[in-house]
Write an enzyme that holds these catalytic residues in place. Structure first.
Site, PDB file in Angstrom:
ATOM      1  N   ASP A  16       0.808  -1.216   0.000  1.00 49.61           N
ATOM      2  CA  ASP A  16       0.000   0.000   0.000  1.00 49.61           C
ATOM      3  C   ASP A  16       0.846   1.272   0.000  1.00 49.61           C
ATOM      4  O   ASP A  16       0.319   2.369   0.101  1.00 49.61           O
ATOM      5  CB  ASP A  16      -0.972   0.014   1.176  1.00 49.61           C
ATOM      6  CG  ASP A  16      -0.276  -0.077   2.525  1.00 49.61           C
ATOM      7  OD1 ASP A  16       0.963   0.004   2.541  1.00 49.61           O
ATOM      8  OD2 ASP A  16      -0.970  -0.228   3.544  1.00 49.61           O
ATOM      9  N   ASP A  40       2.345   6.160   0.960  1.00 51.18           N
ATOM     10  CA  ASP A  40       1.397   6.161   2.072  1.00 51.18           C
ATOM     11  C   ASP A  40       2.125   6.605   3.341  1.00 51.18           C
ATOM     12  O   ASP A  40       2.578   7.731   3.427  1.00 51.18           O
ATOM     13  CB  ASP A  40       0.767   4.775   2.222  1.00 51.18           C
ATOM     14  CG  ASP A  40      -0.453   4.784   3.132  1.00 51.18           C
ATOM     15  OD1 ASP A  40      -0.932   5.872   3.489  1.00 51.18           O
ATOM     16  OD2 ASP A  40      -0.928   3.696   3.506  1.00 51.18           O
ATOM     17  N   ASP A  44       4.152   2.028   9.421  1.00 48.76           N
ATOM     18  CA  ASP A  44       2.848   1.571   9.897  1.00 48.76           C
ATOM     19  C   ASP A  44       3.028   0.303  10.715  1.00 48.76           C
ATOM     20  O   ASP A  44       3.706  -0.639  10.275  1.00 48.76           O
ATOM     21  CB  ASP A  44       1.905   1.286   8.731  1.00 48.76           C
ATOM     22  CG  ASP A  44       1.215   2.544   8.220  1.00 48.76           C
ATOM     23  OD1 ASP A  44       1.702   3.643   8.521  1.00 48.76           O
ATOM     24  OD2 ASP A  44       0.193   2.420   7.510  1.00 48.76           O
ATOM     25  N   ARG A  96       0.812  12.762  12.269  1.00 47.49           N
ATOM     26  CA  ARG A  96       1.115  11.386  12.696  1.00 47.49           C
ATOM     27  C   ARG A  96       2.587  11.224  13.042  1.00 47.49           C
ATOM     28  O   ARG A  96       3.306  10.426  12.456  1.00 47.49           O
ATOM     29  CB  ARG A  96       0.691  10.377  11.631  1.00 47.49           C
ATOM     30  CG  ARG A  96      -0.795  10.360  11.353  1.00 47.49           C
ATOM     31  CD  ARG A  96      -1.193   9.254  10.392  1.00 47.49           C
ATOM     32  NE  ARG A  96      -2.641   9.224  10.181  1.00 47.49           N
ATOM     33  CZ  ARG A  96      -3.275   8.352   9.405  1.00 47.49           C
ATOM     34  NH1 ARG A  96      -2.575   7.443   8.740  1.00 47.49           N
ATOM     35  NH2 ARG A  96      -4.588   8.391   9.284  1.00 47.49           N
TER      36      ARG A  96
END
Length: 225
Positions: A16, A40, A44, A96
């Site tokens: 992704d 992205d 993550d 983030r």
């Protein structure tokens, strides 16, 4: 074909667009990388991963930098524990830094030297966030309201005021500020799982601590430095 457990393997499709993706894993160390401009996220950590340390990285020019937790509704992430330590959050970052969902995040001795576009540390679905000994430098020229370090992305104030978020020994410049909630106090038991070690340095040392963040230089035949 990628094995996801001792009893299962399956086809791994197109990624992704994350630079580093941790999926259903434990005891992972992400150290001394220079990361920017991915499709992205930069890092993550999802699907009940835990015991993850992200340290000594240099991060620049990206929107959604670090996401911990698959979704606000994926309850298996409630036991997730992630440590973010000794990283240099550099120029061109928006949000983030990190964003935590449900689990436990220890954000310690990082340098936020160039501000952020929307927020630095955020979260949803009642994570526990322990911010210790970081240096936050807001950039008032980027966005008119980007001096707040924190952002809750789910629930109203009546809900998130009970979430355990604290700032201990952080330094704030250019109007940067942290909005705490829930339990307070350095010795509060509420932060036990968000306290991966007790050796947090004073925030005045953050510049020196993070000066070697990023990819190591490794000459052939010699030690990396």
């Amino acid at each position: 074909m990628v094995r996801s457990s001792p009893s299962h393997f399956g086809w791994r499709g197109v990624a992704d667009g994350d630079a580093v993706s941790i999926f259903g894993s434990s005891n992972v160390w992400i150290d001394h990388n220079s990361l920017s401009n991915c499709a992205d996220g930069l890092v993550d950590v999802v699907m009940a991963s835990t015991a993850v340390t992200i340290s000594n990285n240099y991060l620049t020019h990206h929107n959604k930098v670090m996401l911990f937790g698959h979704s606000d509704s994926y309850t298996a992430d409630k036991d997730m524990q992630v440590t973010v330590a000794y990283n240099h959050f550099g120029e061109g970052l928006t949000q983030r830094l990190p964003h935590c969902r449900q689990g436990y995040c220890h954000v310690v001795n990082n340098d936020y030297s160039h501000g952020w576009g929307i927020y630095a540390i955020g979260g949803g679905a009642n994570p526990t966030i322990n911010s210790q000994g970081n240096r936050f430098v807001a950039d008032p020229n980027r966005y008119p309201y980007s001096n707040e370090v924190t952002k809750r992305t789910s629930g109203g104030e009546s809900e998130w005021k009970n979430w355990n978020w604290r700032s201990e020994g952080d330094l704030f410049f250019n109007g940067a500020y942290f909005v705490p909630s829930g339990a307070t106090g350095a010795d509060s038991a509420a932060y036990a799982k968000a306290s991966s070690y007790s050796g947090a340095k004073t925030s005045s040392m953050v510049g020196a601590i993070t000066s070697a963040a990023g990819a190591l230089t490794c000459p052939k035949g010699h030690m990396c430095h």
